[in-house]
Structure formats: structure tokens, C-alpha cells
Design a protein around this motif. Structure first.
Motif, PDB file in Angstrom:
ATOM      1  N   GLY A 292      35.804  43.530  40.607  1.00 27.31           N
ATOM      2  CA  GLY A 292      36.791  42.506  40.932  1.00 27.31           C
ATOM      3  C   GLY A 292      36.544  41.823  42.256  1.00 27.31           C
ATOM      4  N   SER A 293      37.586  41.160  42.740  1.00 27.05           N
ATOM      5  CA  SER A 293      37.418  40.299  43.915  1.00 27.05           C
ATOM      6  C   SER A 293      37.785  40.991  45.221  1.00 27.05           C
ATOM      7  CB  SER A 293      38.317  39.080  43.754  1.00 27.05           C
ATOM      8  OG  SER A 293      39.683  39.485  43.734  1.00 27.05           O
ATOM      9  N   MET A 294      38.509  42.121  45.148  1.00 29.74           N
ATOM     10  CA  MET A 294      39.063  42.693  46.368  1.00 29.74           C
ATOM     11  C   MET A 294      38.292  43.912  46.875  1.00 29.74           C
ATOM     12  SD  MET A 294      41.904  40.883  46.641  1.00 29.74           S
ATOM     13  CE  MET A 294      43.308  41.647  47.366  1.00 29.74           C
ATOM     14  N   ASN A 373      42.790  40.683  34.885  1.00 33.23           N
ATOM     15  CA  ASN A 373      41.926  39.578  34.467  1.00 33.23           C
ATOM     16  C   ASN A 373      40.632  40.110  33.876  1.00 33.23           C
ATOM     17  OD1 ASN A 373      43.437  37.198  35.511  1.00 33.23           O
ATOM     18  ND2 ASN A 373      43.147  38.265  37.451  1.00 33.23           N
ATOM     19  N   SER A 374      40.058  41.101  34.560  1.00 31.15           N
ATOM     20  CA  SER A 374      38.789  41.650  34.075  1.00 31.15           C
ATOM     21  C   SER A 374      38.972  42.318  32.715  1.00 31.15           C
ATOM     22  CB  SER A 374      38.207  42.649  35.075  1.00 31.15           C
ATOM     23  OG  SER A 374      37.829  41.966  36.253  1.00 31.15           O
ATOM     24  N   CYS A 375      40.066  43.076  32.565  1.00 33.32           N
ATOM     25  CA  CYS A 375      40.305  43.734  31.266  1.00 33.32           C
ATOM     26  C   CYS A 375      40.371  42.682  30.157  1.00 33.32           C
ATOM     27  CB  CYS A 375      41.638  44.487  31.284  1.00 33.32           C
ATOM     28  SG  CYS A 375      41.618  45.947  32.320  1.00 33.32           S
ATOM     29  N   LEU A 376      41.136  41.643  30.418  1.00 31.15           N
ATOM     30  CA  LEU A 376      41.337  40.624  29.403  1.00 31.15           C
ATOM     31  C   LEU A 376      40.042  39.837  29.129  1.00 31.15           C
ATOM     32  CD1 LEU A 376      43.851  39.978  27.855  1.00 31.15           C
ATOM     33  CD2 LEU A 376      44.566  38.431  29.655  1.00 31.15           C
ATOM     34  N   GLU A 377      39.259  39.636  30.187  1.00 28.90           N
ATOM     35  CA  GLU A 377      37.985  38.929  30.010  1.00 28.90           C
ATOM     36  C   GLU A 377      37.011  39.801  29.206  1.00 28.90           C
ATOM     37  OE1 GLU A 377      37.062  37.866  34.093  1.00 28.90           O
ATOM     38  OE2 GLU A 377      38.885  36.646  34.201  1.00 28.90           O
ATOM     39  N   GLY A 378      37.057  41.125  29.439  1.00 24.27           N
ATOM     40  CA  GLY A 378      36.228  42.046  28.651  1.00 24.27           C
ATOM     41  C   GLY A 378      36.656  42.027  27.190  1.00 24.27           C
TER      42      GLY A 378
END
Ligand code: UDP
Length: 498
Positions: A292-294, A373-378
Motif C-alpha cells: 500500500g501507500s503508507m 483498495n488493494s483487496c478490491l483491486e485484487g
């Protein structure tokens, strides 16, 4: 009155962190594609990460109304924050600045009221964490919708924990586990996986204000789709009692490669270079590793990841953010020449074009920190996951991915630790095992791949004309048009001064 979608104006206000700005920009684009005038409101320091997406969307995408950006001064001096700290990402290792950042969110109230009066939108869609926007919007009689960049599963789990006062009987910090009452599935969590706010009264009060403002809001716009978590979509409506429009996955509004690669930040490696490397690999053979971004990985952890990937003999893309010093300091000896040099892997130092990578046919697994976001993008890319939650609501998302959707396996992390805090280093062997379970050829892996493909297909259908998310966007637009017809804009004259 012959009002149409083109007459509607919605103001979108993201919380100032990449994981909130990115989906809010996508959300605004989604409404612009349907003909609504969508204005994104942010502070000057955050504008450079948004403007390129807006420019590209206005120039090259099939919007039915151009998007706009409007600025709000960031109250740095009033909040006691040094200049340049307009995004949560730069406050992470400093709890004192984080608290001041939260204060700044409250101080946005006045400038936000000025903008609201000036722009006269039909609705405001603002982040869950921006509770003061609720008060201002209510005083000006503008409907405020909460944007939740979180899973419906988490929203229901969090409601269950609060309403049954679950944490009161489980001591903080321990490994003691408990079952979340009254949820559609039997979900067991450990206390150590949940943020302990008992010694952080200001933070706890901040989240209380957010919850309270959500209860008073016009409704909730969620970045999810009905078919992904139908039990929780129903539970959220019927048991939690919110009006909710499920409009996701919002990332699917990015159709061409430029849109996909321009989300959030400038990529640190040329997109074509990533694609050329991916093209040299077999379908489903590559594991993509990104937190992620953080989160910035400690050096000891990067070394173990490198060892685990090498031992798993799986081609990989590893995204590493914010490591200082030479690669020689943080990669195992010889790794760069032996592994990366021979084309077995790619290391991206900085920002990766995540959705471009995830949607390449060579990618067959995603090691993720479980940001929503990452889960949903995966999920949208049909890629099974190796879950490695860190903080926030990520441990809940892990439960959804592993136990409810059954499209991932956990790497074995059990402890919540804030972004800058010390945490257990996961050994290379644990990583190798988890990667093997997802990327391997056995029945378990095949089954996960099949389900992941199914969910991706459902996501694609949900956002297309006739799909559930497409319909929810349309219903919200219709409702706001109807509201405008009945209320007009007379509210401006009679509104109290904020
Ligand atoms: N992201 C990206 N490139 C990176 C890292 C992250 O494009 O190198 C994007 C990712 O696609 C996602 C967002 O940043 O949309 C991260 O949000 P998420 O909720 O997954 O995690 P957070 O960063 O909020 O912890």
C-alpha cells in the motif's frame, strides 16, 4: 421543472491520504461518466496528485460532464503543523503531528462552509473521517453522503463490536480471541488484531465523532459491490440501519492504461518496462508484493521477503517504499545479481502502477497488507491473495478474503501494530509457505483461483450497464434530482450562517 443529470452538481471531499484520495477521484469520475458535474475539493498540497487524473479524464475519457478541482486552504498554522504536512502519509511516524493533523481536519469547517456556500452543490460526498463536513452541510441543508472506502464486512463487524460492547470484556493487547456477535458468519478475532485506543483518548474521541456524524448523514456510498458481500450489504442496511449505495469497485472506471497508471502518484518505474517484464512470464506465474501507500517495510523484513521469494522459486514484482541507503544494505547478499539480474524478479522502488500489474495475465498472486483498495483491486483482477495485515481495519479485511470469500491464505500475522511501530519480522520460510499455497498446483490453489475469477467476473458485470453498482449510481442520481426538484436551491437564502 425539466431537470436532468447534467444539472446535478456533487462535491467530493477526500480525507488527505493516498488510500482515500485515489478511490474518491475514481468515484467522482464515475459520476462524471454518468453526466453529473463532479468537483473534487482538496488542499493545495494534495492537488498535484489529483490534477493529472482530472486532466486526463477531461481530455481523453468518455465523461459526459468535465470534472473540476477546487481548493481549500489547509489550516497548518492554526493546527500547529509544519508546512508541507498536508497528507497523513508524512505524519505517520509522529503521533504528535498526527493528533494535530486530526485537529486540522476539524479546522477545515470554516473554509469548507465558505466553499459550500459558493459552489451550491446538490450533495457533498465526503470521507467518513471528515466528520465536521456533516455539521456544515446540515447547517446549510445540503445532503452529506459518507464515502466509506472500507468493506461492508468491516462496517458490520465494527457495529457488532460496538453494540455488544465486546471489547469491554476482553483485555487489550492479549491473544485472547472472541466471536463477533450476530454477524452472518462465525467470525473469530484476536484482541491483539484490533487497535487498542484505550490509552489514546483524543484518537478515540475523533473516531466517535466520525461514527456519530455517519449516523446523522444522508446515507453512505460504499466502495463495494453487492455480489461480493451480499450478506453484509443486507446486514448493513437492515441491522446497522444505514441507507447505502454500493457503487464499486470504483477502480474499474479506469479503462485505458494511462488512467490506470496515473492513479495516486507518478510511477517509479515506467509502465512499459513493467509490462515488458511481465510479458516474458507465463500466465498466472508471477506474485506481486505491495503493502500500500503508507507502510514502509523495515530492512530486516525486506530481507526475509527477498529470501522467501527466492526460496519459493516464483517470479515476483516487489514494491519497496521509502528505504534509505544502498540496496546492498537491505537486500540479501547477491540477491540483486543472482535473482533480479537473471530476470527472476523486478523491484520497484517507490510507486507501482498497481492496477496495471494486477490485471496482467502473468500475475497469479498478490501479497497484500489488506488495505481495502488493494483487496478490491485484487478481487477485481481475479488474483488470489496472500494476506499480511498491518493496522487500521486490515485484519478484518483478511477475515473476509480468507474465511468468507476464500480467495486467499494468511501469512500468519496476529498483531496490530501502528505504521511506525515495531512488529514481529515474518520469516522467509513463512512467506515461502504462504506463496506456495496460493501459487501452487494443488486443489486448494485451484479452488481459490476459480473463485477469484468468478468474483472478478461479477465485479465487471456489477459496474456495467444493467449491473448492481451501475444501478446504485443511477438510483442515487435520480434521488438527488428528485430532491432538487422538491427543494430547489432556496435553502441557501434561509440557511444559518456557519
Ligand atoms: N498504490 C499504487 N501503487 C503503489 C502503492 C499503492 O497504485 O505503489 C495504490 C493502490 O492501487 C491502492 C492504494 O494505492 O489503490 C492503496 O490503498 P489501500 O487501501 O490498499 O492501502 P493504504 O495505502 O490506504 O494502506
Amino acid at each position: 421543472m425539466g431537470l436532468s443529470t447534467q444539472d446535478l452538481h456533487i462535491l467530493f471531499l477526500p480525507f488527505m491520504a493516498p488510500g482515500h484520495i485515489i478511490p474518491t477521484v475514481d468515484l467522482a469520475k464515475l459520476f462524471a461518466c454518468r453526466g453529473v458535474k463532479a468537483t473534487i475539493l482538496t488542499t493545495p498540497g494534495n492537488a498535484p496528485s489529483i490534477q493529472p487524473s482530472i486532466d486526463h479524464a477531461n481530455d481523453s475519457c468518455s465523461l459526459r460532464h468535465p470534472m473540476a478541482l477546487s481548493l481549500l486552504p489547509f489550516p497548518a498554522a492554526e493546527a500547529g503543523i509544519p508546512p508541507g504536512c498536508e497528507n497523513l502519509v508524512v505524519t505517520l511516524n509522529n503521533h504528535d503531528i498526527q493528533l494535530k493533523f486530526i485537529k486540522a481536519m476539524e479546522l477545515l469547517r470554516q473554509p469548507f462552509a465558505r466553499v459550500l456556500r459558493e459552489l451550491l452543490p446538490d450533495a457533498v460526498v465526503s470521507d467518513y473521517l471528515l466528520s465536521s463536513t456533516q455539521d456544515v452541510a446540515a447547517e446549510l441543508a445540503v445532503p452529506r453522503l459518507v464515502f466509506h472506502g472500507m468493506s461492508l464486512f468491516y462496517l458490520c463487524a465494527s457495529h457488532s463490536i460496538d453494540s455488544f460492547k465486546v471489547l469491554e470484556s476482553v483485555p487489550p493487547g492479549g491473544a485472547e480471541s472472541f466471536v463477533l456477535p450476530s454477524l452472518p458468519h462465525r467470525i473469530e478475532m484476536q484482541r491483539s488484531q484490533i487497535w487498542d485506543l484505550s490509552k489514546m483518548p483524543e484518537m478515540a474521541a475523533f473516531f466517535d465523532r466520525c461514527k456519530n456524524s455517519e449516523e446523522r448523514s444522508y446515507g453512505v456510498v460504499a466502495n463495494s459491490y453487492y455480489e461480493l458481500e451480499p450478506d453484509y450489504a443486507e446486514h448493513y442496511r437492515k441491522v446497522v440501519g444505514r441507507r447505502v449505495w454500493n457503487v464499486g469497485p470504483v477502480s474499474l472506471c479506469n479503462r485505458n492504461e494511462i488512467e490506470k497508471s496515473r492513479r495516486g502518484d507518478e510511477t517509479s518505474m515506467d509502465c512499459n518496462q513493467c509490462l515488458s517484464w511481465l510479458n516474458t512470464n507465463k500466465p498466472g506465474s508471477v506474485v506481486y508484493v505491495c503493502f500500500g501507500s503508507m507502510y514502509k517495510l523495515p530492512i530486516a523484513q525486506i530481507r526475509e521477503i527477498a529470501l522467501g521469494l527466492e526460496a519459493s522459486d516464483t517470479p515476483f514484482i516487489l514494491v519497496v517504499r521509502g528505504v534509505r541507503g544502498n540496496d546492498a544494505d537491505w537486500l540479501p547478499e547477491g540477491f540483486e545479481e543472482e535473482v533480479v539480474g537473471r530476470g527472476k524478479g523486478l523491484i520497484i522502488r517507490g510507486w507501482a502502477p498497481q492496477i496495471v500489474i494486477l490485471n496482467h495475465e502473468a500475475v497469479g498472486g498478490f501479497v497484500t497488507h489488506c488495505g481495502w483498495n488493494s483487496c478490491l483491486e485484487g478481487v477485481s483482477a481475479g488474483v488470489p491473495m496472500i494476506t499480511w495485515p498491518m493496522f487500521a481495519e486490515q485484519f478484518f479485511n483478511e477475515r473476509l478474503i480468507v474465511e468468507v470469500l476464500k480467495v486467499g491464505v494468511g501469512v500468519g500475522v496476529k498483531e496490530f501494530a501502528r505504521a511506525g511501530a515495531e512488529r514481529r519480522v515474518v520469516a522467509g520460510e513463512e512467506i515461502r509457505r504462504a506463496v506456495g499455497r496460493v501459487m501452487g498446483g494443488g486443489e486448494e490453489a485451484e479452488e481459490m483461483r476459480r473463485r477469484a475469477r468468478e468474483l472478478a467476473e461479477m465485479a465487471r458485470r456489477a459496474v456495467e450497464e444493467g449491473g448492481s453498482s451501475y444501478a446504485d449510481v443511477g438510483e442515487l442520481i435520480e434521488e438527488l434530482i428528485e430532491r432538487r426538484k422538491t427543494t430547489g436551491r432556496e435553502w441557501m437564502g434561509s440557511a444559518e450562517q456557519v
